[in-house]
Design a protein around this motif. Structure first.
Motif, PDB file in Angstrom:
ATOM      1  N   ILE A 301      43.169  45.759  32.689  1.00 25.25           N
ATOM      2  CA  ILE A 301      42.227  44.978  33.505  1.00 25.25           C
ATOM      3  C   ILE A 301      41.815  45.762  34.738  1.00 25.25           C
ATOM      4  O   ILE A 301      40.629  45.802  35.107  1.00 25.25           O
ATOM      5  CB  ILE A 301      42.847  43.628  33.919  1.00 25.25           C
ATOM      6  N   LYS A 302      42.777  46.380  35.376  1.00 26.37           N
ATOM      7  CA  LYS A 302      42.487  47.134  36.598  1.00 26.37           C
ATOM      8  C   LYS A 302      41.471  48.246  36.322  1.00 26.37           C
ATOM      9  O   LYS A 302      40.498  48.412  37.067  1.00 26.37           O
ATOM     10  CB  LYS A 302      43.785  47.729  37.154  1.00 26.37           C
ATOM     11  N   GLU A 303      41.703  48.996  35.246  1.00 25.52           N
ATOM     12  CA  GLU A 303      40.796  50.089  34.908  1.00 25.52           C
ATOM     13  C   GLU A 303      39.417  49.560  34.535  1.00 25.52           C
ATOM     14  O   GLU A 303      38.391  50.136  34.922  1.00 25.52           O
ATOM     15  CB  GLU A 303      41.363  50.901  33.738  1.00 25.52           C
ATOM     16  N   LYS A 304      39.388  48.454  33.801  1.00 25.03           N
ATOM     17  CA  LYS A 304      38.121  47.858  33.388  1.00 25.03           C
ATOM     18  C   LYS A 304      37.275  47.486  34.602  1.00 25.03           C
ATOM     19  O   LYS A 304      36.063  47.765  34.644  1.00 25.03           O
ATOM     20  CB  LYS A 304      38.386  46.617  32.533  1.00 25.03           C
ATOM     21  N   LEU A 305      37.891  46.861  35.591  1.00 24.61           N
ATOM     22  CA  LEU A 305      37.149  46.429  36.780  1.00 24.61           C
ATOM     23  C   LEU A 305      36.735  47.621  37.643  1.00 24.61           C
ATOM     24  O   LEU A 305      35.610  47.673  38.146  1.00 24.61           O
ATOM     25  CB  LEU A 305      37.984  45.441  37.597  1.00 24.61           C
ATOM     26  N   LEU A 306      37.641  48.575  37.804  1.00 27.22           N
ATOM     27  CA  LEU A 306      37.319  49.754  38.617  1.00 27.22           C
ATOM     28  C   LEU A 306      36.158  50.542  38.019  1.00 27.22           C
ATOM     29  O   LEU A 306      35.302  51.047  38.754  1.00 27.22           O
ATOM     30  CB  LEU A 306      38.553  50.644  38.771  1.00 27.22           C
ATOM     31  N   LEU A 307      36.127  50.629  36.692  1.00 31.32           N
ATOM     32  CA  LEU A 307      35.048  51.352  36.025  1.00 31.32           C
ATOM     33  C   LEU A 307      33.693  50.665  36.208  1.00 31.32           C
ATOM     34  O   LEU A 307      32.644  51.279  36.059  1.00 31.32           O
ATOM     35  CB  LEU A 307      35.350  51.514  34.538  1.00 31.32           C
ATOM     36  N   GLN A 308      33.729  49.371  36.535  1.00 28.62           N
ATOM     37  CA  GLN A 308      32.493  48.633  36.774  1.00 28.62           C
ATOM     38  C   GLN A 308      32.145  48.564  38.268  1.00 28.62           C
ATOM     39  O   GLN A 308      31.156  47.935  38.641  1.00 28.62           O
ATOM     40  CB  GLN A 308      32.617  47.213  36.212  1.00 28.62           C
TER      41      GLN A 308
END
Length: 343
Positions: A301-308
């Motif tokens: 989740i953390k990576e998904k949000l940071l990538l956005q």
């Protein structure tokens, strides 16, 4: 002292001890009842109201955490989109819902930091009618223009945009996700600080506004970065600047508005967080906050949000409440300076 008095006294002492133990047991049971009752929540699906159309950043973030909450609590967390009036319609639904933990709101800087200063009449009180749970994420906005139109007009950067807008007042139009949203107010702040004029077109969410922007029906938008990012990467939208005080890690070559236009102090970021109706059990609020914080800290989740372009949070209800108070004060000054009002 009679011979019968000794057994009678012993019997009385035994009865007292027995009654004392029974009383303590009863009190202990009573004290644990509320905790037991609260621990049974949820026994049915929980609704998270997103006060904007599907596809925007508010919706994206709600749908990112809903499956994690479903796993944690063993009940479905369902997203319901109720757009309109800059988020006020959906927020009002939650404000007037039972405080039982089964209706939550994905609130924004618009619904809980801006609208009360912008709208002459509010159907709810953003402070008194809600119990903050946690900040989900902070997000910079990004100034984007239809790429084809930018090429046609010879607009390559923020300075070009300002020059064109000043030379052609009212010819450019500005889309937003609704009156009072951070997307709207970022544009109003830009207009105020640059002395430009653009016609404002409010939509019922970021997604429909973006569709018209990509199609060339509108010219510019100060959108939340996550919802615009794919269109920037595809080349359909041209990113001129981010509205945060620092550059975004996902668009490191895109300057801030302050840098690009030399507008000292320009900052108009967005944030999104979960809230419940006022009076909701502190136990339920605590449990949701803990699980949201856990989910936001998982690598996926953390990576998904940071990538956005979103920055995950998961702070405490108390910390979130302080943020809401500070943002309310900040945006009240911006709204007053811009002269923007909505009836």
């Amino acid at each position: 002292m009679s011979l019968q008095s000794t057994p009678r006294r012993a019997l009385m002492r035994a009865m007292t001890r027995t009654l004392g133990i029974a009383t303590l047991t009863s009190i202990s049971a009573l004290l644990t009842l509320p905790s037991f009752a609260q621990s049974t929540w949820p026994t049915k699906p929980v609704k998270i109201v997103v006060p904007f159309a599907a596809g925007g950043t508010t919706d994206i973030l709600a749908r990112a955490i809903a499956p994690e909450l479903s796993k944690a609590f063993g009940q479905a967390f369902i997203i319901e989109n109720r757009g309109g009036a800059g988020g006020n319609i959906g927020s009002d639904v939650v404000a007037k819902s039972p405080a039982d933990g089964y209706t939550l709101l994905m609130g924004t800087v618009g619904t809980h930091g801006i609208n009360q200063s912008l709208y002459s009449k509010m159907p709810f009180d953003p402070i008194k009618d809600f119990a903050p749970i946690t900040l989900v994420a902070g997000v910079p906005n990004v100034m984007v223009m239809n790429a084809e139109k930018a090429r046609m007009l010879g607009i390559n950067n923020v300075s070009d945009f300002i020059k064109y807008a000043k030379a052609h007042p009212g010819k450019l139009n500005m889309a937003s996700s609704g009156n009072g949203t951070s997307i709207h107010m970022a544009g109003e702040l830009f207009k105020s600080m640059t002395g430009t004029f653009m016609v404002h077109f409010p939509y019922r969410g970021s997604s429909p506004a973006l569709l018209d922007l990509v199609a060339g029906n509108t010219d510019v938008m100060f959108d939340n970065l996550p919802s615009s990012l794919q269109h920037i990467k595809s080349g359909k939208l041209k990113a001129f600047a981010v509205t945060s005080s620092q550059r975004s890690a996902v668009l490191p070559d895109v300057p801030t508005v302050e840098e690009a236009a030399k507008l000292k102090g320009f900052e108009a970021s967005s944030w999104f967080g979960l809230l419940a109706p006022a009076g909701t059990s502190p136990d339920i609020i605590h449990r949701i906050q803990v699980e949201v914080a856990k989910s936001l800290n998982t690598p996926a989740i953390k990576e998904k949000l940071l990538l956005q372009g979103a920055i995950p949070s998961g702070n405490t209800p108390q910390e979130f409440a302080k943020l809401i108070e500070a943002e309310t004060n900040k945006w009240a000054k911006v709204v007053k300076a811009s002269g923007a009002t909505v009836d």
